[in-house]
Design an enzyme around this catalytic site. Structure first.
Site, PDB file in Angstrom:
ATOM      1  N   ASP A 227      31.333  49.666  56.985  1.00 21.27           N
ATOM      2  CA  ASP A 227      31.282  48.380  55.936  1.00 21.27           C
ATOM      3  C   ASP A 227      30.547  47.206  56.599  1.00 21.27           C
ATOM      4  O   ASP A 227      29.997  47.203  57.825  1.00 21.27           O
ATOM      5  CB  ASP A 227      32.808  48.142  55.507  1.00 21.27           C
ATOM      6  CG  ASP A 227      32.924  47.468  54.140  1.00 21.27           C
ATOM      7  OD1 ASP A 227      31.927  47.536  53.533  1.00 21.27           O
ATOM      8  OD2 ASP A 227      33.796  47.207  53.963  1.00 21.27           O
TER       9      ASP A 227
ATOM     10  N   GLU B 258      25.668  43.366  55.895  1.00 19.80           N
ATOM     11  CA  GLU B 258      24.706  42.253  55.156  1.00 19.80           C
ATOM     12  C   GLU B 258      25.116  41.149  55.179  1.00 19.80           C
ATOM     13  O   GLU B 258      24.783  39.829  54.434  1.00 19.80           O
ATOM     14  CB  GLU B 258      24.765  42.630  53.526  1.00 19.80           C
ATOM     15  CG  GLU B 258      25.885  42.428  52.796  1.00 19.80           C
ATOM     16  CD  GLU B 258      26.737  43.736  53.313  1.00 19.80           C
ATOM     17  OE1 GLU B 258      27.733  43.576  54.307  1.00 19.80           O
ATOM     18  OE2 GLU B 258      27.022  44.827  52.757  1.00 19.80           O
TER      19      GLU B 258
ATOM     20  N   ASP C  51      30.405  48.045  45.910  1.00 22.30           N
ATOM     21  CA  ASP C  51      31.599  47.815  45.228  1.00 22.30           C
ATOM     22  C   ASP C  51      31.409  47.589  43.906  1.00 22.30           C
ATOM     23  O   ASP C  51      31.536  46.297  43.288  1.00 22.30           O
ATOM     24  CB  ASP C  51      32.230  46.462  45.956  1.00 22.30           C
ATOM     25  CG  ASP C  51      32.549  46.604  47.250  1.00 22.30           C
ATOM     26  OD1 ASP C  51      32.696  47.840  47.796  1.00 22.30           O
ATOM     27  OD2 ASP C  51      32.600  45.547  48.211  1.00 22.30           O
TER      28      ASP C  51
END
Lengths: 673, 673
Positions: free
Chosen positions: A399, A402, A466
């Site tokens: 995950d 960024e 997401d």
């Protein structure tokens, strides 16, 4: 590849074959340099970015030098001025590179204009979620949260904006990349990690903006889009093949602890659901915050939620079911691994050398400094290998990537504003190296949402981030298709998403219909994976309804039945760099109607998928490319290409078409049985 | 006034006295020129404006020439280049002018930097509704609708944005002006009607941006703020005195036809309400649209709503009550006046010379072309004189002025983008000339919301536009104070607003409390005037509640009692150009705590007004400037200045303080009785 430098009257051109890649004259210069002062504010992965440009000068004077050493382009503002920017031009097997040889030090902004045509299409720029054809808009390229809603006209976006500055906009993406493919059959890649903004709004030029001088501009060319994608994929690194075990069924995302996972798995078997793996992100334990349950960011098994996991993983394996976990590049400062990293000096520091923590909402984390080879190695060996692979995990969600803050100090001494975009690829590389050293490449896997140039070489599988749990235009189901197509053109062959979406905020909750439509699409992607979402208790789960359970089970079996197709496409990806999900024009470049289609895709050359992405649909319309006829999967009815057709699309019958006369026609039509 | 041109080492300075007005060096140039392509979209007075600047060059090279003819500043990008920009420097009685003598024709953008100090305050830029001290923000200067909500974090603003692009932002105003006053005791005015953007965000410079080359930059200086405001007022034109009849009470805004007006007036008298005038905008008749009732934009009395108006006006006059109407610069194309104007060629046309109509929502209007002197004269004589003054009106709301479209052709041949900002002043002039020629200046009046440089000379009275019916920070009651203070510093002595606000949208409705707090403030302004709002039936009106009726009546009597104060302040406005509502620092320049206060004002030198601008308040806190003591109007309690005090503020007792020891002290304290 041969290039031509052409000078006629006042106009200079750089060509490969008949394609004009650069055009310059004093009246219409191709380079502008300038100076800006940016303001960048980060709030949990969302950035407010503004620039104040105090100078921007056209470089009207071009001096072309060509000798045995090669060609050089020297640009100045006016005759008599020393060059401000010098490029060397180098032929490359599949194109031409402009290598930056000199830039006057006072400039920190560059705008490069490339010749454009009015009806040209442009695709790429990483994984774009809102627009596949980039023409008519500009695209800031800065890895970040993509936003919740991503559409300033929706109430959801407005609420996200005012409560957490997280509404986002059409260009926000976890995975930007300063590379695009033009319908003129070239790809332009800028080698830089600086903030960039590619502007495709002008009729006669594209303007590419950079907040530092790029090392080079690489033009890649080919005679067809298929070949071009192959060249691009080779440039950024061909991915390994998909693990075969993924085709055994769906990966079930469960985060309710071991008992919950065992129960759902048992029920899944009863319902005939094909299961390839369990993915339990809560294997690391939980932390209670006022926002709800969060994972405990200390990347080791915690027995309280999965007491028998050590024994269970081999049992699952015997049943051909893998177990996967979760990891990200942060370490919470109340965890043991944080202390270890801190003691070794493996964490990024504040600019003054002090401790640097990122606030993730009632808990703080250190940033493992991957620019320090020892720190990266430690993360690979100590965490990914020792705590995860050796423990028995077959992979994980890798995950984040960024969120690198821009006000910290890194071991390599490079400004964090230049490392921010580099971070996703470094993070991918850390994961890939750990798996490679364990000898498990192509078996153990990981999936990432963040990316940047070069992530292709390391990340074996993208996931689309997401999405909101809805059918909305800019943050719902259909954005996943756009993400797969744009990233696929740049060499990311494998793509998938959270079935049913992830983000449920402000009363927006997942419906059974959404879950089913999403599952219907997911059956025709690299991998099926569910996610219980950010608020499992408030959102619909497939195991809560017998009808949905049965529908989903059928889709997993359809996916399993597609295994031969997927295997062959994955081999194609390795051999030719082609994505599994392909824009229609890749196989139908002469049908210009296909150039802007972003809600359909070819799943290989023989299947056309047009996922239903609206609530309440009972039929669906799709464009069939010209030059072939198409057989509707569920009815077998034949439709000529070159037209839009409408077919019945009840739940359970996703609009899919088989290319008439293809070698696999009978096999594919048999899937409907 | 003497100026000094100073050159030391590489740095050039222009000074008046000790004040550095301009500073330039090659390293820190004061001028930048460039080229931009703007995009401007208008939707019912709201503009989306973007600029694409393709060049912006510092003019680093300055050549100063001084001879008997005067001084000239010639700027170029580099030594050896021909001048790009030349200014002549002229001494003026109260300052210095930079007159543009030459600009290279390829530039359509100018950025001028003025030296700033870190703790400097800046005020003005027209009538600013959100921020009085402009430091720390930039202010686009383009007359437009101010917006509904004007705060992107509110649900109201979001709804206005998504339904009609009309949410607005902090800088949107009906009345911008490219002039500001610095706490360094100078005023800078740029003579231009081009789009501008004044940026006060930088510590060490102000940057003024223009989308055409201004004719001149005028610096005005004085030893005190009071004197400076006088100089500024003289520059833009001293206004006439307030009509005395305005001090007879409140002007009642009623738009329910004659019977309604007669009823409310009768009830007002019964309640002891002091009435100066009736203002009935529906005197021109109504038009039914799907949005509700709109006025019929054909500026003549229509008997259907006011059948006996001709006889009633003299009756009212005998009772010392005036009657006022409504007008704006458009003519609906189904009205008689439109046809007259069209036949005479008095309307602006499309760029190709064809008919040009503006859509106002189910009806279309022509734009009377005030750049054609014959058209302006016709509007003055045929409409304002013949249909309005001669009919017996004592004035009107002169609405709009900020809507000139930018894609039409005007008789003077000037680009509408350069006439857009000029329009409010031209509109004011048309109104003023009609009244002047009728010999009624200072008796008949009109009030405007739109403005621009020079509106001061023509418009006798500003009104603050269309606030939302609430206490909100950026569109409610308190914005009116900011508007009065900022416009007041630039020579607009008289200011007032719709009591209770105007705009009621998306369920936002006026409360009795809001009306009362607004009336309490209005008593201490140039004029009290009510408005039933855009949706009279859904919003509270003072005549619907006995308690509010009585409260309002008391406030109108308070306003009448203040008449001697207002008369004396109005004389001061004529003599010295000082506004009636004054920022605290105007009289207390040595108390820097007063420099940013925007929710209090001095009503002349002896009254300090701190209007309650929040719901549910029972007490209120106010800052009292240092150097004087202050007596609370309602309790008589004395407070020393230089501190913030809290006083009881029940409805009916607006927080007002009397300067202790002033000549009028006893009279003013007597107002509380």
């Amino acid at each position: 590849m041969q290039f031509t430098l052409h000078q006629e009257n006042d106009t200079f051109s750089l060509l490969c074959g008949a394609t004009v890649l650069l055009r310059h004259s004093a009246q219409a210069p191709c380079c502008f340099v300038g100076h800006g002062q940016e303001s960048m504010q980060m709030y949990r992965g969302n950035f407010d970015i503004e620039d104040y440009v105090d100078e921007r000068s056209a470089l009207r004077e071009l001096v072309l030098e060509q000798d045995a050493q090669g060609a050089r382009l020297s640009f100045a503002r006016h005759a008599g001025e020393a060059p401000q920017l010098v490029f060397e031009v180098h032929a490359r097997p599949h194109g031409v590179h402009l290598q930056l040889a000199f830039a006057a030090p006072q400039w920190n902004r560059l705008w490069l204009r490339l010749p454009a045509e009015k009806h040209e299409h442009v695709w790429g720029c990483g994984e774009q979620m809102s627009y596949f054809n980039l023409r008519g808009r500009h695209f800031p390229l800065w890895t970040s949260e993509p936003g919740v809603g991503r559409d300033k006209s929706t109430h959801l976006t407005w609420q996200a904006d005012v409560t957490a500055r997280s509404g986002g906009d059409y260009y926000h993406t976890n995975y930007p990349q300063p590379s695009f493919i033009s319908s003129q059959r070239y790809c332009l890649h800028a080698e830089t990690t600086a903030y960039a903004d590619f502007d495709f709004r002008h009729d006669d030029f594209h303007e590419l903006q950079f907040w530092a001088m790029p090392e080079s501009f690489e033009f890649m060319l080919a005679d067809s889009f298929i070949e071009l994608v192959g060249v691009v994929s080779e440039r950024f690194g061909r991915q390994p093949s998909l693990p075969a075990w993924l085709q055994n069924g769906a990966m079930l995302g469960l985060k309710g602890g071991e008992a919950h996972a065992r129960t759902i798995l048992a029920r899944a078997k009863e319902h005939g659901l094909a299961v390839s793996a369990l993915w339990c992100e809560d294997w690391v334990g939980l932390r209670q915050t006022s926002f709800g349950k969060r994972l405990f960011w200390d990347w080791r098994w915690q027995p309280e939620r999965y007491p028998d996991l050590k024994a269970w993983i081999p049992e699952l394996a015997a049943d051909h079911i893998r177990f996967l976990g979760y990891v990200n590049p942060y370490l919470c400062n109340d965890g043991a691994l944080y202390q270890e990293a801190l003691q070794h000096g493996y964490l990024a520091t504040a600019l003054d050398g002090g401790e640097y923590l990122v606030d993730f909402g009632e808990f703080d984390c250190g940033v493992v400094d991957f620019t320090n080879p020892a720190a990266a190695h430690w993360f690979e060996e100590r965490i990914l290998r020792q705590e995860m692979l050796d423990f028995g995990l077959s992979g994980w969600m890798a995950d984040f990537g960024e969120y690198l803050p821009i006000d910290l100090r890194l071991a390599n001494g490079v400004d964090a504003r230049l490392m921010h975009n580099a971070w996703p690829t470094m993070w991918a590389e850390v994961n890939a190296r750990a798996i490679e050293r364990a000898g498990k490449t192509g078996d153990a896997t990981f999936f990432m949402r963040a990316g940047y140039s070069g992530v292709q070489r390391h990340c074996p599988l993208l996931w689309a981030g997401d999405q909101s749990v809805d059918f909305s235009r800019h943050d719902g189901l259909q954005t996943v298709i756009c993400g797969a197509l744009s990233s696929g053109l740049l060499g990311n062959a494998y793509h998938h998403s959270d079935i049913g979406g992830y983000t449920s905020l402000f009363g927006n909750v997942r419906t059974p219909e959404l879950f089913q439509r999403w599952a219907e699409m997911a059956a025709f992607t690299s991998m099926m994976r569910t996610h219980e979402g950010n608020r499992p208790d408030e959102n619909f789960q497939f195991y809560q309804d017998e009808g949905v359970f049965a529908h989903f089970a059928r889709m997993t079996r359809l996916h399993v039945a597609l295994a031969p197709v997927i295997r062959s496409l994955a081999e194609d990806a390795v051999a030719r760099g082609l994505p599994l999900q392909r824009p229609l024009f890749l196989h139908y470049e002469h049908d210009h109607n296909t150039y802007a289609i972003q809600d359909q895709y070819l799943f290989g050359p023989d299947l056309l998928v047009a996922p239903v992405h609206a609530a309440g649909a009972t039929d669906w319309s799709a464009y069939l490319p010209a030059g072939d006829a198409w057989l509707h999967l569920w009815s077998g009815v034949r439709h000529e290409g070159g037209q839009r057709v409408t077919v019945a699309a009840p739940l359970g019958q996703p609009p899919v078409f088989v290319r008439a006369g293809c070698a696999q026609q009978d096999f594919l039509l048999g899937l409907a049985a």
